[in-house]
Enzyme design. Sequence first.
Site, PDB file in Angstrom:
ATOM      1  N   ASN A  16     -43.157   3.370   4.411  1.00 21.01           N
ATOM      2  CA  ASN A  16     -42.895   2.140   3.649  1.00 21.01           C
ATOM      3  C   ASN A  16     -44.127   1.251   3.772  1.00 21.01           C
ATOM      4  OD1 ASN A  16     -41.975  -0.131   2.432  1.00 21.01           O
ATOM      5  ND2 ASN A  16     -40.451  -0.647   3.990  1.00 21.01           N
ATOM      6  N   TRP A  17     -44.916   1.226   2.715  1.00 21.37           N
ATOM      7  CA  TRP A  17     -46.167   0.445   2.765  1.00 21.37           C
ATOM      8  C   TRP A  17     -45.943  -1.041   2.557  1.00 21.37           C
ATOM      9  CZ3 TRP A  17     -50.509   3.565  -0.243  1.00 21.37           C
ATOM     10  CH2 TRP A  17     -50.852   4.695   0.518  1.00 21.37           C
ATOM     11  N   LYS A  18     -44.744  -1.430   2.162  1.00 24.77           N
ATOM     12  CA  LYS A  18     -44.461  -2.851   1.902  1.00 24.77           C
ATOM     13  C   LYS A  18     -45.502  -3.383   0.905  1.00 24.77           C
ATOM     14  CE  LYS A  18     -42.358  -2.849   6.413  1.00 24.77           C
ATOM     15  NZ  LYS A  18     -41.933  -3.561   7.593  1.00 24.77           N
TER      16      LYS A  18
ATOM     17  N   HIS B 115     -33.445  -3.353   2.605  1.00 28.50           N
ATOM     18  CA  HIS B 115     -34.421  -3.466   3.695  1.00 28.50           C
ATOM     19  C   HIS B 115     -34.315  -4.877   4.293  1.00 28.50           C
ATOM     20  CE1 HIS B 115     -38.154  -3.833   5.899  1.00 28.50           C
ATOM     21  NE2 HIS B 115     -38.181  -2.509   5.935  1.00 28.50           N
TER      22      HIS B 115
ATOM     23  N   GLU C  52     -36.377  -7.023   5.151  1.00 29.59           N
ATOM     24  CA  GLU C  52     -37.221  -8.068   4.535  1.00 29.59           C
ATOM     25  C   GLU C  52     -36.610  -8.563   3.221  1.00 29.59           C
ATOM     26  OE1 GLU C  52     -40.734  -5.696   4.845  1.00 29.59           O
ATOM     27  OE2 GLU C  52     -40.618  -5.927   7.017  1.00 29.59           O
TER      28      GLU C  52
ATOM     29  N   GLU D 207     -32.548  -0.061  11.112  1.00 35.62           N
ATOM     30  CA  GLU D 207     -33.773  -0.803  11.432  1.00 35.62           C
ATOM     31  C   GLU D 207     -33.387  -2.137  12.075  1.00 35.62           C
ATOM     32  OE1 GLU D 207     -37.347   0.490   8.844  1.00 35.62           O
ATOM     33  OE2 GLU D 207     -36.211  -0.973   7.711  1.00 35.62           O
TER      34      GLU D 207
ATOM     35  N   GLY E   3     -42.074  -4.450  12.977  1.00 34.20           N
ATOM     36  CA  GLY E   3     -43.385  -5.114  12.996  1.00 34.20           C
ATOM     37  C   GLY E   3     -43.685  -5.874  14.273  1.00 34.20           C
TER      38      GLY E   3
ATOM     39  N   SER F 215     -41.283  -0.281  14.520  1.00 33.78           N
ATOM     40  CA  SER F 215     -42.380  -0.044  15.474  1.00 33.78           C
ATOM     41  C   SER F 215     -42.480   1.404  15.945  1.00 33.78           C
ATOM     42  CB  SER F 215     -42.271  -1.005  16.667  1.00 33.78           C
ATOM     43  OG  SER F 215     -42.381  -2.344  16.222  1.00 33.78           O
TER      44      SER F 215
ATOM     45  N   GLY G  98     -43.398   1.665   8.988  1.00 36.46           N
ATOM     46  CA  GLY G  98     -44.130   0.600   8.312  1.00 36.46           C
ATOM     47  C   GLY G  98     -45.608   0.654   8.664  1.00 36.46           C
ATOM     48  N   GLY G  99     -46.022  -0.137   9.637  1.00 40.14           N
ATOM     49  CA  GLY G  99     -47.444  -0.278   9.987  1.00 40.14           C
ATOM     50  C   GLY G  99     -48.172   1.043  10.185  1.00 40.14           C
TER      51      GLY G  99
HETATM   52  P1  13P Z   1     -42.879  -1.197  11.315  1.00 41.39           P
HETATM   53  O1  13P Z   1     -42.997   0.304  11.514  1.00 41.39           O
HETATM   54  O2  13P Z   1     -44.173  -1.849  10.924  1.00 41.39           O
HETATM   55  O3  13P Z   1     -42.197  -1.858  12.468  1.00 41.39           O
HETATM   56  O4  13P Z   1     -41.921  -1.410  10.040  1.00 41.39           O
HETATM   57  C1  13P Z   1     -40.693  -0.757  10.000  1.00 41.39           C
HETATM   58  C2  13P Z   1     -40.103  -0.943   8.664  1.00 41.39           C
HETATM   59  O5  13P Z   1     -39.701  -2.021   8.285  1.00 41.39           O
HETATM   60  C3  13P Z   1     -40.037   0.226   7.778  1.00 41.39           C
HETATM   61  O6  13P Z   1     -39.260  -0.021   6.665  1.00 41.39           O
END
Ligand code: 13P
Length: 253
Positions: A11-13, A98, A100, A170, A176, A215, A236-237
Amino acid sequence: MANRKPVVAANWKMNGDRQLVKQFIEIVHAAEVTNNVDVVLSPPATLLDYANTTRLGQKADIILSAQSISELSSGAYTGELSANMFKDVGCTWVYCGHSERRHIFGESSEVVAKKFIQAQKNGLTPVLCVGETEEERKKGKAFSRLTSQIEAVINLAGKDCFQNAIFAYEPVWAIGTGKAATPEIAQEAHKFIRGMIAAMRQESAESIRILYGGSVTPDNAVELFSQPDIDGGLIGGAALRPLDFVKICQAAT
Ligand code: 13P
Protein backbone atom coordinates in the site's frame (compact mmCIF):
# COMPACT_ATOMS: atom_id res chain seq x y z
CA MET A 1 -1.22 -20.65 7.74
CA ALA A 2 -3.28 -23.75 6.80
CA ASN A 3 -3.88 -24.17 3.04
CA ARG A 4 -4.38 -20.51 2.41
CA LYS A 5 -2.05 -18.91 -0.13
CA PRO A 6 -0.24 -16.04 1.57
CA VAL A 7 -0.78 -12.47 0.41
CA VAL A 8 1.69 -9.62 0.67
CA ALA A 9 0.23 -6.28 -0.41
CA ALA A 10 2.07 -3.02 -1.03
CA ASN A 11 0.00 0.00 0.00
CA TRP A 12 1.92 3.01 -1.27
CA LYS A 13 -0.65 5.48 0.08
CA MET A 14 0.08 8.96 -1.41
CA ASN A 15 3.65 8.12 -2.44
CA GLY A 16 5.55 6.90 -5.48
CA ASP A 17 5.99 7.72 -9.14
CA ARG A 18 6.34 5.89 -12.47
CA GLN A 19 10.00 5.16 -11.91
CA LEU A 20 9.24 3.40 -8.64
CA VAL A 21 6.42 1.40 -10.29
CA LYS A 22 8.83 0.13 -12.96
CA GLN A 23 11.54 -0.66 -10.42
CA PHE A 24 9.08 -2.42 -8.09
CA ILE A 25 7.66 -4.65 -10.84
CA GLU A 26 11.12 -5.55 -12.15
CA ILE A 27 12.44 -6.43 -8.70
CA VAL A 28 9.37 -8.51 -7.78
CA HIS A 29 9.63 -10.44 -11.04
CA ALA A 30 13.37 -11.00 -10.70
CA ALA A 31 12.82 -12.45 -7.21
CA GLU A 32 10.20 -14.92 -8.57
CA VAL A 33 8.03 -14.71 -5.50
CA THR A 34 4.63 -14.72 -7.17
CA ASN A 35 4.29 -18.50 -7.46
CA ASN A 36 4.07 -18.89 -3.72
CA VAL A 37 2.62 -15.57 -2.64
CA ASP A 38 -0.17 -13.38 -4.01
CA VAL A 39 1.72 -10.12 -4.50
CA VAL A 40 -0.48 -7.04 -4.59
CA LEU A 41 0.49 -3.52 -5.64
CA SER A 42 -1.64 -0.49 -4.83
CA PRO A 43 0.02 2.69 -5.98
CA PRO A 44 -1.91 5.98 -6.15
CA ALA A 45 -4.75 5.85 -8.69
CA THR A 46 -2.86 7.99 -11.21
CA LEU A 47 -0.17 5.30 -11.53
CA LEU A 48 -2.47 2.30 -11.97
CA ASP A 49 -2.76 2.41 -15.76
CA TYR A 50 1.02 2.62 -16.07
CA ALA A 51 1.44 -0.20 -13.52
CA ASN A 52 -1.02 -2.32 -15.49
CA THR A 53 0.77 -1.93 -18.83
CA THR A 54 4.19 -2.36 -17.22
CA ARG A 55 3.20 -5.60 -15.47
CA LEU A 56 1.55 -6.91 -18.66
CA GLY A 57 4.75 -6.21 -20.60
CA GLN A 58 6.47 -8.59 -18.20
CA LYS A 59 4.09 -11.04 -16.52
CA ALA A 60 0.57 -10.31 -15.38
CA ASP A 61 1.08 -12.05 -12.07
CA ILE A 62 1.07 -9.00 -9.79
CA ILE A 63 -2.43 -8.21 -8.55
CA LEU A 64 -3.42 -4.55 -8.75
CA SER A 65 -5.54 -3.06 -5.99
CA ALA A 66 -7.23 0.32 -5.61
CA GLN A 67 -6.61 2.05 -2.30
CA SER A 68 -10.25 3.14 -2.05
CA ILE A 69 -13.35 3.43 -4.27
CA SER A 70 -16.45 5.55 -4.29
CA GLU A 71 -19.55 4.00 -2.76
CA LEU A 72 -21.42 5.42 -5.79
CA SER A 73 -21.59 3.90 -9.28
CA SER A 74 -21.18 6.85 -11.65
CA GLY A 75 -22.42 10.36 -12.30
CA ALA A 76 -21.92 13.93 -11.16
CA TYR A 77 -19.54 13.31 -8.24
CA THR A 78 -16.49 15.48 -8.89
CA GLY A 79 -13.25 13.88 -7.79
CA GLU A 80 -14.68 10.41 -7.11
CA LEU A 81 -13.50 7.21 -8.81
CA SER A 82 -15.81 4.24 -9.29
CA ALA A 83 -15.20 0.50 -9.02
CA ASN A 84 -15.60 0.14 -12.79
CA MET A 85 -12.95 2.77 -13.47
CA PHE A 86 -10.47 0.76 -11.43
CA LYS A 87 -11.46 -2.43 -13.23
CA ASP A 88 -10.82 -0.67 -16.52
CA VAL A 89 -7.15 -0.18 -15.56
CA GLY A 90 -6.65 -3.76 -14.42
CA CYS A 91 -7.53 -3.67 -10.71
CA THR A 92 -9.13 -6.75 -9.22
CA TRP A 93 -8.93 -5.83 -5.53
CA VAL A 94 -9.73 -2.75 -3.43
CA TYR A 95 -9.07 -1.76 0.18
CA CYS A 96 -12.19 -0.82 2.12
CA GLY A 97 -11.98 1.04 5.42
CA HIS A 98 -8.26 1.61 5.70
CA SER A 99 -7.64 3.34 9.03
CA GLU A 100 -6.48 6.53 7.25
CA ARG A 101 -9.80 6.68 5.38
CA ARG A 102 -11.70 6.16 8.62
CA HIS A 103 -9.69 8.49 10.85
CA ILE A 104 -8.39 11.23 8.55
CA PHE A 105 -11.25 11.39 6.04
CA GLY A 106 -14.06 10.49 8.44
CA GLU A 107 -15.40 7.39 6.67
CA SER A 108 -17.96 5.80 8.94
CA SER A 109 -18.34 2.03 9.20
CA GLU A 110 -21.57 2.40 7.23
CA VAL A 111 -19.80 4.14 4.34
CA VAL A 112 -17.11 1.44 4.47
CA ALA A 113 -19.86 -1.19 4.20
CA LYS A 114 -21.33 0.59 1.16
CA LYS A 115 -17.92 0.59 -0.50
CA PHE A 116 -17.52 -3.11 0.32
CA ILE A 117 -20.84 -3.83 -1.42
CA GLN A 118 -19.96 -1.63 -4.38
CA ALA A 119 -16.69 -3.57 -4.79
CA GLN A 120 -18.35 -7.00 -4.76
CA LYS A 121 -21.20 -5.88 -7.00
CA ASN A 122 -18.65 -4.85 -9.63
CA GLY A 123 -16.41 -7.90 -9.35
CA LEU A 124 -13.62 -6.43 -7.23
CA THR A 125 -12.38 -8.35 -4.18
CA PRO A 126 -12.69 -6.11 -1.11
CA VAL A 127 -9.92 -6.11 1.48
CA LEU A 128 -11.78 -5.07 4.62
CA CYS A 129 -9.43 -3.22 6.97
CA VAL A 130 -10.25 -3.16 10.66
CA GLY A 131 -8.34 -2.20 13.79
CA GLU A 132 -8.58 -0.47 17.15
CA THR A 133 -6.90 2.71 18.39
CA GLU A 134 -4.35 2.72 21.20
CA GLU A 135 -6.92 4.19 23.58
CA GLU A 136 -9.46 1.49 22.73
CA ARG A 137 -6.84 -1.18 23.39
CA LYS A 138 -5.84 0.40 26.72
CA LYS A 139 -9.47 0.47 27.81
CA GLY A 140 -9.93 -3.21 26.93
CA LYS A 141 -12.19 -2.32 24.01
CA ALA A 142 -10.11 -3.69 21.11
CA PHE A 143 -12.39 -6.64 20.37
CA SER A 144 -15.58 -4.63 20.71
CA ARG A 145 -14.17 -2.16 18.18
CA LEU A 146 -13.37 -4.99 15.73
CA THR A 147 -16.83 -6.44 16.30
CA SER A 148 -18.59 -3.17 15.50
CA GLN A 149 -16.51 -2.60 12.35
CA ILE A 150 -17.25 -6.12 11.08
CA GLU A 151 -20.91 -6.09 12.09
CA ALA A 152 -21.48 -2.87 10.14
CA VAL A 153 -20.51 -4.76 6.97
CA ILE A 154 -22.56 -7.85 7.82
CA ASN A 155 -25.61 -5.70 8.55
CA LEU A 156 -25.53 -4.17 5.09
CA ALA A 157 -23.93 -6.93 2.98
CA GLY A 158 -25.32 -10.04 4.67
CA LYS A 159 -23.80 -13.05 6.40
CA ASP A 160 -22.35 -14.61 3.24
CA CYS A 161 -20.39 -11.51 2.26
CA PHE A 162 -17.01 -12.89 3.32
CA GLN A 163 -17.04 -15.76 0.83
CA ASN A 164 -15.11 -13.56 -1.58
CA ALA A 165 -13.20 -11.09 0.52
CA ILE A 166 -9.92 -10.57 2.36
CA PHE A 167 -9.42 -9.11 5.83
CA ALA A 168 -6.64 -6.88 7.08
CA TYR A 169 -6.13 -6.38 10.80
CA GLU A 170 -4.30 -3.08 11.16
CA PRO A 171 -4.16 -1.75 14.71
CA VAL A 172 -4.11 2.05 14.36
CA TRP A 173 -1.33 2.37 16.93
CA ALA A 174 0.98 0.18 14.83
CA ILE A 175 0.56 1.98 11.50
CA GLY A 176 3.59 4.04 10.54
CA THR A 177 4.86 4.13 14.13
CA GLY A 178 7.61 1.52 13.97
CA LYS A 179 5.78 -0.28 16.81
CA ALA A 180 4.39 -3.43 15.20
CA ALA A 181 2.01 -5.56 17.23
CA THR A 182 3.73 -8.49 18.88
CA PRO A 183 3.04 -11.79 17.12
CA GLU A 184 0.93 -12.81 20.16
CA ILE A 185 -1.26 -9.69 20.06
CA ALA A 186 -1.70 -9.94 16.29
CA GLN A 187 -2.50 -13.67 16.44
CA GLU A 188 -5.09 -13.09 19.16
CA ALA A 189 -6.86 -10.46 17.03
CA HIS A 190 -6.70 -12.61 13.87
CA LYS A 191 -8.11 -15.58 15.77
CA PHE A 192 -10.91 -13.39 17.06
CA ILE A 193 -11.77 -12.20 13.53
CA ARG A 194 -11.70 -15.75 12.14
CA GLY A 195 -13.90 -16.86 15.02
CA MET A 196 -16.47 -14.19 14.19
CA ILE A 197 -16.62 -15.39 10.60
CA ALA A 198 -16.80 -19.05 11.70
CA ALA A 199 -19.81 -18.24 13.83
CA MET A 200 -21.63 -17.32 10.60
CA ARG A 201 -20.09 -19.68 8.06
CA GLN A 202 -17.37 -22.23 8.83
CA GLU A 203 -16.12 -22.63 5.20
CA SER A 204 -15.59 -18.88 4.83
CA ALA A 205 -13.59 -18.81 8.06
CA GLU A 206 -11.29 -21.57 6.87
CA SER A 207 -10.62 -20.08 3.47
CA ILE A 208 -10.52 -16.35 4.17
CA ARG A 209 -7.12 -14.74 4.28
CA ILE A 210 -6.46 -12.32 7.13
CA LEU A 211 -3.47 -10.01 6.66
CA TYR A 212 -1.62 -8.16 9.37
CA GLY A 213 -0.65 -4.52 8.77
CA GLY A 214 1.31 -2.05 10.88
CA SER A 215 5.09 -1.48 10.80
CA VAL A 216 5.91 -4.80 9.10
CA THR A 217 9.61 -4.97 8.11
CA PRO A 218 11.93 -7.71 6.86
CA ASP A 219 13.03 -8.10 10.50
CA ASN A 220 9.65 -8.88 12.06
CA ALA A 221 7.82 -10.49 9.11
CA VAL A 222 8.86 -14.12 9.66
CA GLU A 223 7.64 -14.21 13.24
CA LEU A 224 4.37 -12.45 12.45
CA PHE A 225 3.60 -14.59 9.38
CA SER A 226 4.35 -17.84 11.20
CA GLN A 227 1.30 -17.36 13.44
CA PRO A 228 -1.50 -19.79 12.56
CA ASP A 229 -4.12 -17.17 11.70
CA ILE A 230 -1.88 -14.63 9.95
CA ASP A 231 -1.95 -15.14 6.18
CA GLY A 232 0.42 -12.39 5.08
CA GLY A 233 0.74 -8.65 5.38
CA LEU A 234 -0.45 -5.25 4.25
CA ILE A 235 2.73 -3.22 3.99
CA GLY A 236 3.06 0.57 3.99
CA GLY A 237 6.49 2.19 4.45
CA ALA A 238 8.58 -0.91 3.67
CA ALA A 239 6.66 -1.40 0.39
CA LEU A 240 8.26 1.79 -0.95
CA ARG A 241 11.59 -0.05 -0.82
CA PRO A 242 11.21 -2.88 -3.34
CA LEU A 243 14.15 -4.90 -1.99
CA ASP A 244 12.68 -4.85 1.52
CA PHE A 245 9.26 -5.68 0.11
CA VAL A 246 10.63 -8.76 -1.65
CA LYS A 247 12.25 -9.90 1.63
CA ILE A 248 8.83 -9.59 3.28
CA CYS A 249 7.30 -11.70 0.47
CA GLN A 250 9.98 -14.33 1.03
CA ALA A 251 9.13 -14.33 4.75
CA ALA A 252 5.57 -15.34 3.85
CA THR A 253 6.57 -18.52 2.03
P1 13P B 1 3.15 0.85 7.70
O1 13P B 1 3.68 -0.48 7.18
O2 13P B 1 3.90 2.04 7.15
O3 13P B 1 3.03 0.86 9.18
O4 13P B 1 1.66 1.01 7.11
C1 13P B 1 0.76 -0.03 7.28
C2 13P B 1 -0.45 0.26 6.49
O5 13P B 1 -1.21 1.16 6.80
C3 13P B 1 -0.71 -0.55 5.30
O6 13P B 1 -1.97 -0.33 4.79
